[in-house]
Design an enzyme around this catalytic site. Structure first.
Site, PDB file in Angstrom:
ATOM      1  N   GLU A   1       0.821  -1.214   0.000  1.00  9.87           N
ATOM      2  CA  GLU A   1       0.000   0.000   0.000  1.00  9.87           C
ATOM      3  C   GLU A   1       0.851   1.258   0.000  1.00  9.87           C
ATOM      4  OE1 GLU A   1      -2.551  -0.394   3.384  1.00  9.87           O
ATOM      5  OE2 GLU A   1      -3.973  -1.686   2.344  1.00  9.87           O
TER       6      GLU A   1
ATOM      7  N   ARG B   1       1.074 -21.102  19.138  1.00 13.96           N
ATOM      8  CA  ARG B   1       1.326 -22.542  19.139  1.00 13.96           C
ATOM      9  C   ARG B   1       2.632 -22.871  19.850  1.00 13.96           C
ATOM     10  NH1 ARG B   1      -0.158 -23.456  12.785  1.00 13.96           N
ATOM     11  NH2 ARG B   1      -2.436 -23.591  13.021  1.00 13.96           N
TER      12      ARG B   1
ATOM     13  N   GLY C   1     -11.325  22.253  48.715  1.00 15.02           N
ATOM     14  CA  GLY C   1     -10.701  23.365  49.406  1.00 15.02           C
ATOM     15  C   GLY C   1     -10.183  23.086  50.791  1.00 15.02           C
TER      16      GLY C   1
ATOM     17  N   GLY D   1      -7.378  21.370  51.513  1.00 18.66           N
ATOM     18  CA  GLY D   1      -5.913  21.357  51.570  1.00 18.66           C
ATOM     19  C   GLY D   1      -5.252  20.064  51.157  1.00 18.66           C
TER      20      GLY D   1
ATOM     21  N   GLU E   1      -6.157  18.120  37.345  1.00 15.38           N
ATOM     22  CA  GLU E   1      -7.061  19.266  37.376  1.00 15.38           C
ATOM     23  C   GLU E   1      -6.347  20.599  37.170  1.00 15.38           C
ATOM     24  OE1 GLU E   1     -10.802  17.792  40.126  1.00 15.38           O
ATOM     25  OE2 GLU E   1      -9.254  19.035  41.029  1.00 15.38           O
TER      26      GLU E   1
END
Length: 572
Positions: free
Chosen positions: A72, A219, A285, A287, A312
């Protein structure tokens, strides 16, 4: 299964290592030497790249030249495509370690005048093999080779002949094939005549793609039968070789600091066990990231490497935020002791995150791994999948004596003493941070929910973020429970005032007692003086009376003697 057992079971089957990370472990040594292997899968799953890396690794690492026959892509296209993996095919071709051959097949240009066979391919391929002494061969893809064959009987016969010819040549061959509707390949025969069949899969679930590999058959050899996630990046293939490492990892009695002195004191004054797994959970929040940053900084100060996964925040944002509590992580990044890996959980599927984690750990060789936070992986109904992924990560890190710290966000409606991802049973030390709302204030509290293998404090400590780091303070227990913040300060002031009043009362009582003592002592002295004076007078009186008595007795004696003298006088 141990390596010695694998060697014993496979001693009669020679294998050629592929050099592909993780794959040789799955197959206990690589592909069968001198036999054909079928790599099948849909478009874009990595069949061509797998075959090319097999050749390049063989030529560069195992001194086994290889031939790549493409039906290809042209040689130029192949060279450009694999350059992104760091493979320099032009140089390998000049060194006669790799030979490329593009066989162009166009259905419209084929005129069938007789029975179709592969004799021309055998001649062309044999010449390429002999020209460089090739030990490895890749044919990509076999569907293109038979695109012009309408006769299924001839096609099957030529397929068998091709596989037999490759075995006779003694080359370790890879043949790639497109996946069929109800079979592994379109023809449905290659999988039966191949000694080894590997299926690559590129699936999309909930808009997240994942690549997976499975050894369908092998195999004469044992092999892993699970589906294994794999990555294709600038370093080529990277396959995660295990689904679970079990519970046979070694342990350490060494203790390492959390970076917070007061927290270490809550853990026998020594901190965490090395190689253990720590979970910090709590609401938003409270800590969690701050404690993680303390731990990372303490490890870097000890000269240990820390791999920090952010899901995050970006690394720059996290480092900027930590400056507000006096933690500067940037110098450790510049020294190469701290490395951040920042990705969104939606960027990969779970298996790909697992594979990427393994690859990052293998590359950086950290002593500490921090994942902040882990609950972001839960998208939709994936709690079980997330737990399985984290279980694999925990097993992998423990097997390498890597200390892991996870943070987890606890939703307000859930119990604080459970996690959204349900991995509490995998955790060795669990720190729970929680909000304490009192008198219109929101303050933080922390306690050790559990810590396996060590004595630990059972007290709640007030958790304070200052400009010089995290501080833990003793909490006050009032009539309504734990007191923190201004309520604690007011309680301290009340207790101080009460203490001062009591001290003043004690001093007043002491003064009264001292005054009474002195008054009593003065009275005693006065009485003693009076007593001594009266005693002296009494003694004098006694002495006078005694003298008087003596004089009376003496007078009686004298009078008696005087009368006796009168009796003895002569008569007239």
């Amino acid at each position: 299964m141990s390596r010695s057992s694998n060697t014993l079971l496979n001693k009669n089957l020679q294998k050629s290592p592929t050099g592909i990370q993780g794959f040789d472990e799955i197959t206990c040594g690589g592909l069968p030497t001198g036999r054909p292997t079928l790599i099948c899968g849909g478009a874009g799953c990595g069949k061509t790249l797998f075959g090319m890396e097999f050749l390049v690794r063989g030529a560069t690492q195992f001194n086994e030249p290889g031939v790549f026959v493409s039906f290809e892509e042209t040689n130029e296209e192949l060279t450009q495509n694999v350059a992104s993996l760091g493979f320099d095919l032009d140089q390998l071709i000049r060194q006669k370690k790799i030979a490329l051959d593009h066989v162009h097949i166009e259905r419209s240009e084929i005129e069938e005048t007789g029975e179709y066979d592969l004799e021309g391919l055998f001649i062309r391929l044999g010449y390429a093999i002999d020209s460089i002494g090739a030990k490895r061969v890749v044919l990509d893809t076999i569907e293109s080779l038979f695109a012009g064959l309408p006769n299924q009987l001839i096609l099957r016969a030529e397929l068998r002949r091709l596989f037999r010819w490759l075995k006779v040549k003694g080359v370790t061959a890879i043949i790639t094939g497109e996946r069929g509707e109800a079979t592994l390949t379109r023809q449905g025969l290659e999988e039966y005549v191949s000694d080894c069949v590997i299926m690559l899969d590129h699936r999309v679930t909930e808009q997240t793609s994942t690549r997976r590999l499975r050894v369908v058959k092998y195999r004469g050899s044992i092999h892993g039968t699970n589906e294994y996630p794999f990555l294709i990046d600038e370093n080529g293939f990277s396959i995660l070789p295990v689904t679970s490492l079990g519970l046979k990892h070694s342990i350490s009695n060494e203790r390492i600091s959390s970076g917070i002195i007061a927290l270490d004191k809550m853990l026998e004054g020594k901190g965490y066990y090395r190689g253990s797994t720590i979970l910090i959970s709590g609401t938003a929040g409270v800590g969690k990231t701050s404690i993680s940053a303390h731990f990372a900084e303490a490890a870097c100060k000890r000269g240990e490497r820390v791999l920090y996964f952010c899901f995050e925040e970006s690394p720059n944002q996290l480092m900027r935020n930590m400056l507000s509590i006096g933690i500067d992580l940037k110098p450790w990044v510049e020294k190469g002791l701290l490395q951040f890996q920042a990705t969104r959980p939606t960027f990969y599927g779970l298996e790909m995150h697992l594979s990427a984690t393994h690859k990052a750990v293998n590359g950086f060789k950290p002593h500490i791994v921090i994942m902040d936070p882990i609950n972001t992986f839960i998208i939709g109904e994936k709690e079980i999948e997330v737990k399985i992924m984290l279980m694999r990560i925990v097993d992998y890190l423990k097997s390498n004596q890597i200390t892991a710290l996870f943070t987890s966000l606890t939703s307000g409606e859930n119990s604080f003493e459970q996690t959204d991802v349900g991995i509490s049973s995998l955790i060795d030390t669990w720190l729970l941070l929680r909000d304490i709302e009192l008198s219109g204030e929101r303050n933080r509290g922390m306690y050790v929910l559990k810590s396996r293998g060590m004595a630990h404090s059972n007290q709640i400590r007030e958790f304070i973020l200052t400009d010089h780091g995290v501080e833990l303070q003793e909490v006050y227990i009032g009539a309504n429970g734990v007191l923190t913040g201004s309520a604690r300060i007011a309680q301290e002031a009340n207790e101080s005032a009460e203490m001062l009043t009591r001290k003043q009362d004690i001093e007043r009582i002491k003064r009264d007692i001292d005054r009474k003592r002195k008054s009593l002592e003065a009275q005693i002295i006065a009485l003693q003086t009076n007593f001594e004076s009266e005693e002296s007078e009494a003694i004098k009186m006694i002495e006078t009376e005694q003298d008087s008595i003596k004089r009376l007795e003496q007078d009686k004696i004298e009078m008696a003697e005087s009368r006796k003298a009168d009796d003895d006088s002569p008569a007239i």
